[in-house]
Write a protein that holds these residues in place. Structure first.
Motif, PDB file in Angstrom:
ATOM      1  N   LEU A   1       0.918  -1.457   0.332  1.00 25.38           N
ATOM      2  CA  LEU A   1       0.322  -0.190  -0.217  1.00 25.38           C
ATOM      3  C   LEU A   1       1.019   1.012   0.157  1.00 25.38           C
ATOM      4  CD1 LEU A   1      -2.383   1.764   0.255  1.00 25.38           C
ATOM      5  CD2 LEU A   1      -2.524   1.090   2.496  1.00 25.38           C
ATOM      6  N   ASP A   2       0.394   2.323  -0.052  1.00 23.25           N
ATOM      7  CA  ASP A   2       1.310   3.713  -1.227  1.00 23.25           C
ATOM      8  C   ASP A   2       0.625   4.876  -0.662  1.00 23.25           C
ATOM      9  OD1 ASP A   2       3.628   4.999  -0.141  1.00 23.25           O
ATOM     10  OD2 ASP A   2       4.201   4.745  -2.401  1.00 23.25           O
ATOM     11  N   GLY A   3       0.778   5.484   0.096  1.00 22.21           N
ATOM     12  CA  GLY A   3      -0.491   7.027  -0.956  1.00 22.21           C
ATOM     13  C   GLY A   3       0.253   8.166   0.129  1.00 22.21           C
ATOM     14  N   ALA A   4      -0.195   8.773   0.212  1.00 25.71           N
ATOM     15  CA  ALA A   4       0.167  10.221   1.683  1.00 25.71           C
ATOM     16  C   ALA A   4      -0.659  10.473   2.928  1.00 25.71           C
ATOM     17  CB  ALA A   4      -1.057  11.553   0.898  1.00 25.71           C
ATOM     18  N   THR A   5       0.156  10.184   3.993  1.00 24.48           N
ATOM     19  CA  THR A   5       0.270  10.302   5.351  1.00 24.48           C
ATOM     20  C   THR A   5      -0.076  11.774   5.813  1.00 24.48           C
ATOM     21  OG1 THR A   5       2.537  10.248   5.701  1.00 24.48           O
ATOM     22  CG2 THR A   5       1.962   7.958   4.907  1.00 24.48           C
ATOM     23  N   SER A   6      -0.099  12.419   4.892  1.00 27.27           N
ATOM     24  CA  SER A   6      -0.101  14.025   5.662  1.00 27.27           C
ATOM     25  C   SER A   6      -1.087  14.218   4.065  1.00 27.27           C
ATOM     26  CB  SER A   6       1.135  14.477   5.677  1.00 27.27           C
ATOM     27  OG  SER A   6       0.422  15.789   6.087  1.00 27.27           O
ATOM     28  N   VAL A   7      -2.310  14.810   4.693  1.00 32.03           N
ATOM     29  CA  VAL A   7      -3.527  15.831   4.032  1.00 32.03           C
ATOM     30  C   VAL A   7      -4.038  16.686   4.129  1.00 32.03           C
ATOM     31  CG1 VAL A   7      -3.859  13.405   3.119  1.00 32.03           C
ATOM     32  CG2 VAL A   7      -5.258  14.448   4.910  1.00 32.03           C
ATOM     33  N   LEU A   8      -4.187  17.687   3.597  1.00 32.93           N
ATOM     34  CA  LEU A   8      -5.142  18.726   3.779  1.00 32.93           C
ATOM     35  C   LEU A   8      -6.474  18.732   3.575  1.00 32.93           C
ATOM     36  CD1 LEU A   8      -3.507  20.978   2.003  1.00 32.93           C
ATOM     37  CD2 LEU A   8      -3.410  20.701   4.036  1.00 32.93           C
TER      38      LEU A   8
ATOM     39  N   GLU B   1      -8.995  17.484   0.451  1.00 32.35           N
ATOM     40  CA  GLU B   1      -8.618  17.262  -0.496  1.00 32.35           C
ATOM     41  C   GLU B   1      -9.247  15.447  -0.899  1.00 32.35           C
ATOM     42  OE1 GLU B   1      -3.514  17.771  -1.216  1.00 32.35           O
ATOM     43  OE2 GLU B   1      -4.171  17.128   1.198  1.00 32.35           O
ATOM     44  N   THR B   2      -8.251  15.253  -2.324  1.00 32.78           N
ATOM     45  CA  THR B   2      -9.009  14.016  -2.720  1.00 32.78           C
ATOM     46  C   THR B   2      -7.254  13.390  -3.278  1.00 32.78           C
ATOM     47  OG1 THR B   2     -11.201  14.706  -3.039  1.00 32.78           O
ATOM     48  CG2 THR B   2      -9.974  13.229  -4.883  1.00 32.78           C
ATOM     49  N   ILE B   3      -6.940  12.728  -2.806  1.00 38.45           N
ATOM     50  CA  ILE B   3      -5.860  12.189  -3.246  1.00 38.45           C
ATOM     51  C   ILE B   3      -6.029  11.109  -4.026  1.00 38.45           C
ATOM     52  CG2 ILE B   3      -3.838  10.572  -2.433  1.00 38.45           C
ATOM     53  CD1 ILE B   3      -4.067  13.416  -0.439  1.00 38.45           C
ATOM     54  N   THR B   4      -5.528   9.590  -4.108  1.00 42.09           N
ATOM     55  CA  THR B   4      -5.192   8.193  -5.214  1.00 42.09           C
ATOM     56  C   THR B   4      -4.560   7.678  -4.334  1.00 42.09           C
ATOM     57  OG1 THR B   4      -3.804   8.766  -6.627  1.00 42.09           O
ATOM     58  CG2 THR B   4      -6.214   8.622  -7.375  1.00 42.09           C
ATOM     59  N   TYR B   5      -4.476   6.328  -3.959  1.00 39.23           N
ATOM     60  CA  TYR B   5      -3.738   5.372  -2.813  1.00 39.23           C
ATOM     61  C   TYR B   5      -3.717   3.984  -3.932  1.00 39.23           C
ATOM     62  CZ  TYR B   5      -4.230   8.493   1.000  1.00 39.23           C
ATOM     63  OH  TYR B   5      -4.152   9.328   2.064  1.00 39.23           O
ATOM     64  N   ALA B   6      -2.476   3.242  -3.371  1.00 48.40           N
ATOM     65  CA  ALA B   6      -3.053   2.293  -5.264  1.00 48.40           C
ATOM     66  C   ALA B   6      -1.819   0.854  -3.876  1.00 48.40           C
ATOM     67  CB  ALA B   6      -1.209   2.696  -5.746  1.00 48.40           C
ATOM     68  N   SER B   7      -2.816  -0.059  -3.831  1.00 50.35           N
ATOM     69  CA  SER B   7      -2.487  -1.338  -3.597  1.00 50.35           C
ATOM     70  C   SER B   7      -2.172  -2.869  -5.140  1.00 50.35           C
ATOM     71  CB  SER B   7      -3.100  -1.382  -2.176  1.00 50.35           C
ATOM     72  OG  SER B   7      -3.114  -3.007  -1.864  1.00 50.35           O
TER      73      SER B   7
ATOM     74  N   ASP C   1      -1.741  -6.153 -12.885  1.00 53.61           N
ATOM     75  CA  ASP C   1      -0.416  -5.801 -13.710  1.00 53.61           C
ATOM     76  C   ASP C   1       0.219  -6.649 -13.221  1.00 53.61           C
ATOM     77  OD1 ASP C   1       1.659  -3.712 -14.171  1.00 53.61           O
ATOM     78  OD2 ASP C   1       1.458  -3.127 -12.020  1.00 53.61           O
ATOM     79  N   ASP C   2       1.112  -6.994 -14.573  1.00 52.61           N
ATOM     80  CA  ASP C   2       1.921  -8.238 -14.207  1.00 52.61           C
ATOM     81  C   ASP C   2       1.747  -9.426 -14.109  1.00 52.61           C
ATOM     82  OD1 ASP C   2       4.489  -7.693 -16.367  1.00 52.61           O
ATOM     83  OD2 ASP C   2       5.261  -5.996 -14.542  1.00 52.61           O
ATOM     84  N   GLY C   3       0.417  -9.660 -14.190  1.00 49.06           N
ATOM     85  CA  GLY C   3      -0.193 -11.033 -13.003  1.00 49.06           C
ATOM     86  C   GLY C   3      -0.305 -10.893 -11.920  1.00 49.06           C
ATOM     87  N   MET C   4      -0.214  -9.588 -11.574  1.00 48.79           N
ATOM     88  CA  MET C   4      -0.805  -9.266 -10.478  1.00 48.79           C
ATOM     89  C   MET C   4      -2.134  -8.372 -10.052  1.00 48.79           C
ATOM     90  SD  MET C   4       3.114  -8.808  -7.709  1.00 48.79           S
ATOM     91  CE  MET C   4       3.368  -7.837  -9.126  1.00 48.79           C
ATOM     92  N   LEU C   5      -3.003  -8.378  -9.577  1.00 45.46           N
ATOM     93  CA  LEU C   5      -3.952  -7.633  -8.560  1.00 45.46           C
ATOM     94  C   LEU C   5      -3.506  -6.194  -8.383  1.00 45.46           C
ATOM     95  CD1 LEU C   5      -6.589  -7.651  -8.412  1.00 45.46           C
ATOM     96  CD2 LEU C   5      -6.434  -8.687  -6.703  1.00 45.46           C
ATOM     97  N   LYS C   6      -3.831  -5.325  -8.935  1.00 42.53           N
ATOM     98  CA  LYS C   6      -3.427  -4.193  -8.636  1.00 42.53           C
ATOM     99  C   LYS C   6      -4.839  -3.496  -8.642  1.00 42.53           C
ATOM    100  CE  LYS C   6      -0.812   0.059 -10.150  1.00 42.53           C
ATOM    101  NZ  LYS C   6      -0.447   1.434 -11.219  1.00 42.53           N
ATOM    102  N   SER C   7      -4.993  -2.541  -7.134  1.00 39.06           N
ATOM    103  CA  SER C   7      -6.236  -1.465  -7.147  1.00 39.06           C
ATOM    104  C   SER C   7      -5.957  -0.122  -7.171  1.00 39.06           C
ATOM    105  CB  SER C   7      -6.342  -2.059  -6.189  1.00 39.06           C
ATOM    106  OG  SER C   7      -7.846  -1.531  -5.673  1.00 39.06           O
ATOM    107  N   ILE C   8      -6.279   0.525  -7.282  1.00 44.57           N
ATOM    108  CA  ILE C   8      -6.196   1.943  -7.223  1.00 44.57           C
ATOM    109  C   ILE C   8      -7.560   2.915  -6.036  1.00 44.57           C
ATOM    110  CG2 ILE C   8      -5.486   4.675  -7.937  1.00 44.57           C
ATOM    111  CD1 ILE C   8      -3.958   2.727  -9.978  1.00 44.57           C
ATOM    112  N   ALA C   9      -7.357   3.842  -4.976  1.00 41.17           N
ATOM    113  CA  ALA C   9      -8.993   4.048  -4.413  1.00 41.17           C
ATOM    114  C   ALA C   9      -8.944   5.880  -4.272  1.00 41.17           C
ATOM    115  CB  ALA C   9      -8.834   3.366  -3.189  1.00 41.17           C
ATOM    116  N   THR C  10      -9.470   6.557  -4.896  1.00 36.17           N
ATOM    117  CA  THR C  10      -9.636   7.628  -4.837  1.00 36.17           C
ATOM    118  C   THR C  10     -10.756   7.957  -3.570  1.00 36.17           C
ATOM    119  OG1 THR C  10      -9.628   7.913  -7.091  1.00 36.17           O
ATOM    120  CG2 THR C  10     -10.113   9.284  -6.179  1.00 36.17           C
TER     121      THR C  10
END
Length: 138
Positions: free
Chosen positions: A50-57, A60-66, A94-103
């Motif tokens: 999981l990756d994404g911002a750890t500090s937000v306003l 704010e709307t941000i995408t996170y990826a898993s 993505d390259d045989g792996m499941l990928k998910s992007i959450a807004t």
């Protein structure tokens, strides 16, 4: 006279189309947004990242990826705490792996919170990241 009117209407239509196209290209993606995360490169590894911002306003709307290794069939996102709204989830392979992007939107009274993300499959196997902490930016 009719030809002149048609030429003017054609010109207005073309200018309108160009104007719409330039507006679309000006849509800005939040620089804090991510669309990928890194999994362990060991071929025997099974799990999730999981990756994404750890500090937000506020507001704010941000995408996170898993991403999950190929043995998993589904990624599920949940809000653990905080006034956070999952607006959409895009799943892909993505390259045989499941990928998910959450807004994700951080609502007007957000003052901190956390996300959970888990990968599951039909055999009952589970990998998860709990309490991915997100703070209010000062």
């Amino acid at each position: 006279m009719m030809k002149k009117v048609l030429n003017i209407l054609t010109l207005i239509t073309i200018l309108g189309a160009i104007s719409c196209n330039s507006d679309e290209s000006e849509i800005q993606i939040n620089p804090k947004s991510v669309t990928d995360c890194s999994l362990n490169s060991d071929p025997n590894f099974t799990g999730i990242c999981l990756d994404g911002a750890t500090s937000v306003l506020i507001n704010e709307t941000i995408t996170y990826a898993s991403k999950a290794t190929a043995n998993f069939t589904e990624i599920q996102w949940t809000i653990n705490s905080g006034n956070i709204e999952i607006q959409s989830i895009e799943n892909s392979i993505d390259d045989g792996m499941l990928k998910s992007i959450a807004t994700i939107k951080f609502n007007s009274d957000f003052d901190g919170g956390s996300l959970n993300v888990k990968a599951i499959n039909d055999n009952g196997e589970l990998a998860e990241i709990q309490n991915y902490t997100i703070e209010l930016e000062n």
